[in-house]
Design an enzyme around this catalytic site. Structure first.
Site, PDB file in Angstrom:
ATOM      1  N   GLY A  17       0.451  -1.398  -0.021  1.00 18.71           N
ATOM      2  CA  GLY A  17      -0.404   0.081   0.024  1.00 18.71           C
ATOM      3  C   GLY A  17       0.459   1.165   0.179  1.00 18.71           C
ATOM      4  O   GLY A  17       1.926   1.252   0.316  1.00 18.71           O
ATOM      5  N   ARG A  85       3.923 -16.542  -6.061  1.00 19.49           N
ATOM      6  CA  ARG A  85       2.656 -16.725  -5.976  1.00 19.49           C
ATOM      7  C   ARG A  85       2.025 -15.425  -7.377  1.00 19.49           C
ATOM      8  O   ARG A  85       1.072 -15.032  -6.527  1.00 19.49           O
ATOM      9  CB  ARG A  85       1.799 -16.656  -4.029  1.00 19.49           C
ATOM     10  CG  ARG A  85       0.836 -17.293  -5.075  1.00 19.49           C
ATOM     11  CD  ARG A  85      -0.369 -16.939  -3.508  1.00 19.49           C
ATOM     12  NE  ARG A  85      -1.335 -17.329  -3.148  1.00 19.49           N
ATOM     13  CZ  ARG A  85      -2.235 -17.020  -3.779  1.00 19.49           C
ATOM     14  NH1 ARG A  85      -2.141 -16.045  -3.507  1.00 19.49           N
ATOM     15  NH2 ARG A  85      -3.175 -17.534  -3.331  1.00 19.49           N
ATOM     16  N   GLY A 120       6.021  -3.077   3.403  1.00 19.90           N
ATOM     17  CA  GLY A 120       5.573  -2.952   4.796  1.00 19.90           C
ATOM     18  C   GLY A 120       5.762  -4.927   5.151  1.00 19.90           C
ATOM     19  O   GLY A 120       6.638  -5.574   4.581  1.00 19.90           O
ATOM     20  N   ASP A 121       5.519  -5.433   5.680  1.00 17.00           N
ATOM     21  CA  ASP A 121       5.592  -7.232   6.291  1.00 17.00           C
ATOM     22  C   ASP A 121       5.492  -7.851   5.647  1.00 17.00           C
ATOM     23  O   ASP A 121       6.696  -8.735   4.833  1.00 17.00           O
ATOM     24  CB  ASP A 121       4.055  -7.010   7.186  1.00 17.00           C
ATOM     25  CG  ASP A 121       4.348  -8.787   7.423  1.00 17.00           C
ATOM     26  OD1 ASP A 121       5.165  -8.926   7.795  1.00 17.00           O
ATOM     27  OD2 ASP A 121       3.544  -8.668   8.062  1.00 17.00           O
ATOM     28  N   ASP A 145       0.608   1.909   9.326  1.00 15.43           N
ATOM     29  CA  ASP A 145      -0.213   1.376   9.947  1.00 15.43           C
ATOM     30  C   ASP A 145       0.823   1.240  11.809  1.00 15.43           C
ATOM     31  O   ASP A 145       0.792   0.587  12.145  1.00 15.43           O
ATOM     32  CB  ASP A 145      -0.395  -0.302   9.753  1.00 15.43           C
ATOM     33  CG  ASP A 145      -1.225   0.323   8.394  1.00 15.43           C
ATOM     34  OD1 ASP A 145      -2.229   0.547   8.444  1.00 15.43           O
ATOM     35  OD2 ASP A 145      -1.228  -1.137   7.667  1.00 15.43           O
ATOM     36  N   ASP A 147       3.328  -1.022  12.435  1.00 14.08           N
ATOM     37  CA  ASP A 147       2.901  -2.347  13.546  1.00 14.08           C
ATOM     38  C   ASP A 147       4.388  -3.330  12.583  1.00 14.08           C
ATOM     39  O   ASP A 147       4.037  -4.496  13.025  1.00 14.08           O
ATOM     40  CB  ASP A 147       1.561  -2.927  12.469  1.00 14.08           C
ATOM     41  CG  ASP A 147       1.199  -3.063  10.979  1.00 14.08           C
ATOM     42  OD1 ASP A 147       2.433  -2.760  10.410  1.00 14.08           O
ATOM     43  OD2 ASP A 147       0.462  -4.103  10.552  1.00 14.08           O
ATOM     44  N   ARG A 180     -24.313  14.704  19.696  1.00 11.42           N
ATOM     45  CA  ARG A 180     -24.275  13.439  19.094  1.00 11.42           C
ATOM     46  C   ARG A 180     -23.352  13.005  19.538  1.00 11.42           C
ATOM     47  O   ARG A 180     -21.884  12.978  20.254  1.00 11.42           O
ATOM     48  CB  ARG A 180     -24.278  13.528  17.883  1.00 11.42           C
ATOM     49  CG  ARG A 180     -25.748  13.833  17.258  1.00 11.42           C
ATOM     50  CD  ARG A 180     -25.033  14.492  15.076  1.00 11.42           C
ATOM     51  NE  ARG A 180     -26.529  14.701  14.947  1.00 11.42           N
ATOM     52  CZ  ARG A 180     -26.413  15.261  13.914  1.00 11.42           C
ATOM     53  NH1 ARG A 180     -25.563  15.594  12.864  1.00 11.42           N
ATOM     54  NH2 ARG A 180     -27.772  15.397  13.280  1.00 11.42           N
ATOM     55  N   GLY A 188      -5.726   0.445  10.137  1.00 11.56           N
ATOM     56  CA  GLY A 188      -4.336   0.664  11.350  1.00 11.56           C
ATOM     57  C   GLY A 188      -4.822  -0.796  11.155  1.00 11.56           C
ATOM     58  O   GLY A 188      -2.793  -1.684  11.857  1.00 11.56           O
ATOM     59  N   ARG A 189      -4.950  -2.052  10.085  1.00  9.03           N
ATOM     60  CA  ARG A 189      -5.001  -3.594  10.407  1.00  9.03           C
ATOM     61  C   ARG A 189      -5.171  -4.447  11.481  1.00  9.03           C
ATOM     62  O   ARG A 189      -5.689  -3.520  11.894  1.00  9.03           O
ATOM     63  CB  ARG A 189      -3.489  -4.008   9.367  1.00  9.03           C
ATOM     64  CG  ARG A 189      -3.684  -3.991   7.787  1.00  9.03           C
ATOM     65  CD  ARG A 189      -2.547  -4.957   7.359  1.00  9.03           C
ATOM     66  NE  ARG A 189      -1.150  -5.195   8.051  1.00  9.03           N
ATOM     67  CZ  ARG A 189      -0.081  -5.797   7.339  1.00  9.03           C
ATOM     68  NH1 ARG A 189      -0.641  -6.990   6.917  1.00  9.03           N
ATOM     69  NH2 ARG A 189       0.608  -5.317   8.247  1.00  9.03           N
ATOM     70  N   GLU A 240      -9.440  -0.076  12.370  1.00 15.16           N
ATOM     71  CA  GLU A 240     -10.289  -1.413  11.318  1.00 15.16           C
ATOM     72  C   GLU A 240     -10.448  -2.628  12.245  1.00 15.16           C
ATOM     73  O   GLU A 240     -11.728  -3.363  11.893  1.00 15.16           O
ATOM     74  CB  GLU A 240     -10.088  -0.660  10.006  1.00 15.16           C
ATOM     75  CG  GLU A 240      -8.809  -1.278   9.945  1.00 15.16           C
ATOM     76  CD  GLU A 240      -8.149  -1.284   8.547  1.00 15.16           C
ATOM     77  OE1 GLU A 240      -8.942  -1.055   7.948  1.00 15.16           O
ATOM     78  OE2 GLU A 240      -7.067  -1.424   8.311  1.00 15.16           O
TER      79      GLU A 240
HETATM   80  O1  F6P Z   1      -0.856  -0.882   5.340  1.00 16.51           O
HETATM   81  C1  F6P Z   1      -2.255   0.432   4.712  1.00 16.51           C
HETATM   82  C2  F6P Z   1      -2.855  -0.095   4.790  1.00 16.51           C
HETATM   83  O2  F6P Z   1      -3.960   1.622   4.368  1.00 16.51           O
HETATM   84  C3  F6P Z   1      -4.503  -0.701   5.826  1.00 16.51           C
HETATM   85  O3  F6P Z   1      -4.044   0.516   7.101  1.00 16.51           O
HETATM   86  C4  F6P Z   1      -5.615  -1.382   5.611  1.00 16.51           C
HETATM   87  O4  F6P Z   1      -6.366  -2.418   6.344  1.00 16.51           O
HETATM   88  C5  F6P Z   1      -5.299  -1.510   4.403  1.00 16.51           C
HETATM   89  O5  F6P Z   1      -4.346  -0.922   3.620  1.00 16.51           O
HETATM   90  C6  F6P Z   1      -6.262  -1.110   3.129  1.00 16.51           C
HETATM   91  O6  F6P Z   1      -5.149  -1.868   1.195  1.00 16.51           O
HETATM   92  P1  F6P Z   1      -5.958  -1.758   0.242  1.00 16.51           P
HETATM   93  O7  F6P Z   1      -5.653  -0.182   0.040  1.00 16.51           O
HETATM   94  O8  F6P Z   1      -5.761  -2.535  -0.758  1.00 16.51           O
HETATM   95  O9  F6P Z   1      -7.743  -1.623   0.698  1.00 16.51           O
END
Ligand code: F6P
Length: 366
Positions: A17, A85, A120-121, A145, A147, A180, A188-189, A240
């Site tokens: 991403g 893959r 990232g990861d 994220d 992470d 409200r 943030g995964r 999320e």
């Molecule tokens: O890892 C970055 C991130 O923005 C996460 O926070 C999110 O869950 C995911 O990528 C969203 O991915 P996509 O852009 O494929 O919808």
């Protein structure tokens, strides 16, 4: 005078991403490589797709000019293309193939001495597998994220937290005027870093993170308590990946080709309707989503990205391959790529930040 190195040409790609600060890293890598070491730089297009399809272009210092403040990535990116893959259509059916040998041949054909992967990861795990097959690689950690295992912080995170905080500030005033509850869902995964830090920075009343499963009755109780104390509005920040004590995460979609197929999202709406039903307080939901990823990086992220890019080239030039540059305290260090993949750096539910939140009255829904 250029500093001596055995390298001639480096490749660079941005994978996974996108994230504010990617262009700042590209700029730092290209400029350090050219000015400091007299290297040539080849940029691969759209992440690993570039090495799979052999799509690349030379990057000059002019290409790296004027991009420091720009969001996105001038090289393009993809979170689907994995050389180990890779989806191809055979006899009208989609099958996954290992095209890593072809990808490595493409790198060799372009004379790439070392490949800089900004990812990232998932992307760095792929990088580590390529390294096992003999590719000389340097990893640069990125993700909003925060992470990623092995580094105290990733660039992009500060920008995401800043944008979320601005949004929460704005939602505060409208929530207060209308009495409200306002639910703000952030990305943030599986980690709650963005929710936790933006929630603290924005003065959130309830912060729900994956690391602390919530009980909706506790959340509603907190909102009602505030109401009885004369606070007719409440701000609820939801990661999320947050999940109820009894229940599941909300998955928005499954992307089969992706290195990480599950896309989270939608929990905010579930929580919003539960709050409205149980408290009878009018409730609105805002999902910040990709707003947190787009646009200009913060000053902090520009500097961090620049430091990481420079150090990445230094590592490569010194022949320290198959390592990821990382942040430890205020210093830039490096760690073996094989140590990074498949792990996550999560919020410590008993750590300093959560305890600080609890001390000032933030409800974590537990
Ligand atoms: O890892 C970055 C991130 O923005 C996460 O926070 C999110 O869950 C995911 O990528 C969203 O991915 P996509 O852009 O494929 O919808």
């Amino acid at each position: 005078m250029k500093t001596k190195t055995n390298l001639k040409r480096i490749g660079i790609l941005t994978a996974g991403g996108d994230c504010p600060g990617l262009n700042a890293v590209i700029r730092a890598v290209v400029k350090t490589a050219i000015y400091q070491y007299g290297l040539e730089v080849i940029g691969f297009i759209d992440g690993y797709a570039g090495i799979i399809k052999n799509e690349c272009r030379p990057l000059s210092s002019a290409d790296a000019s004027g991009i420091l403040h720009r969001g996105g990535t001038i090289l393009g990116t993809s979170n689907r293309d994995d050389p180990f893959r890779y989806p191809v259509i055979e006899n009208g059916k989609k099958v996954f193939k290992d095209v890593s040998d072809q990808s490595i041949q493409n790198l060799e054909a372009n004379g790439i001495d070392v490949l800089v992967v900004i990812g990232g990861d998932g992307s760095l795990t792929i990088g580590s597998k390529l390294a096992e097959k003999g590719v000389r690689l340097v990893g640069i950690p990125k993700t909003i994220d925060n992470d990623l295992w092995g580094t105290d912080v990733t660039f992009g995170f500060d920008t995401a937290v800043t944008i979320a905080t601005f949004a929460i500030d704005r939602l505060h005033t409208t929530a207060e005027s209308h009495h409200r509850a306002m639910v703000v869902e952030v990305m943030g995964r599986y980690a709650g870093w963005i929710a936790l830090e933006s929630g603290l920075a924005g003065g959130g009343d309830v912060i729900l993170i994956p690391e602390i499963p919530y009980d909706i009755d506790k959340v509603c109780q907190e909102i009602q308590n505030r109401y009885h104390r004369g606070k007719g509005f409440s701000i609820v920040i939801v990661a999320e990946g947050a999940m109820p004590k009894k229940g599941e995460r909300v998955v928005q979609r499954v992307i089969e080709d992706s290195t990480d197929p599950l896309r989270l999202g939608g929990i905010g709406y579930k929580i919003g309707s539960e709050i409205e039903k149980k408290t009878e307080l009018e409730t609105r939901v805002v999902v910040l989503g990709h707003l947190l990823r787009g646009g200009s990086p913060s000053a902090f992220d520009r500097i961090l990205a620049t430091r990481l890019g420079y150090h990445g080239v230094e590592l490569a030039a010194k022949g320290k391959f198959n390592r990821m540059v990382c942040v430890r305290g205020r210093e830039i260090e490096h760690i073996g790529l094989e140590e990074v993949g498949g792990k996550q750096r999560l919020v410590d539910p008993n750590g300093h930040l959560v305890n600080t939140g609890r001390a000032i009255g933030v409800c974590f829904g537990d």
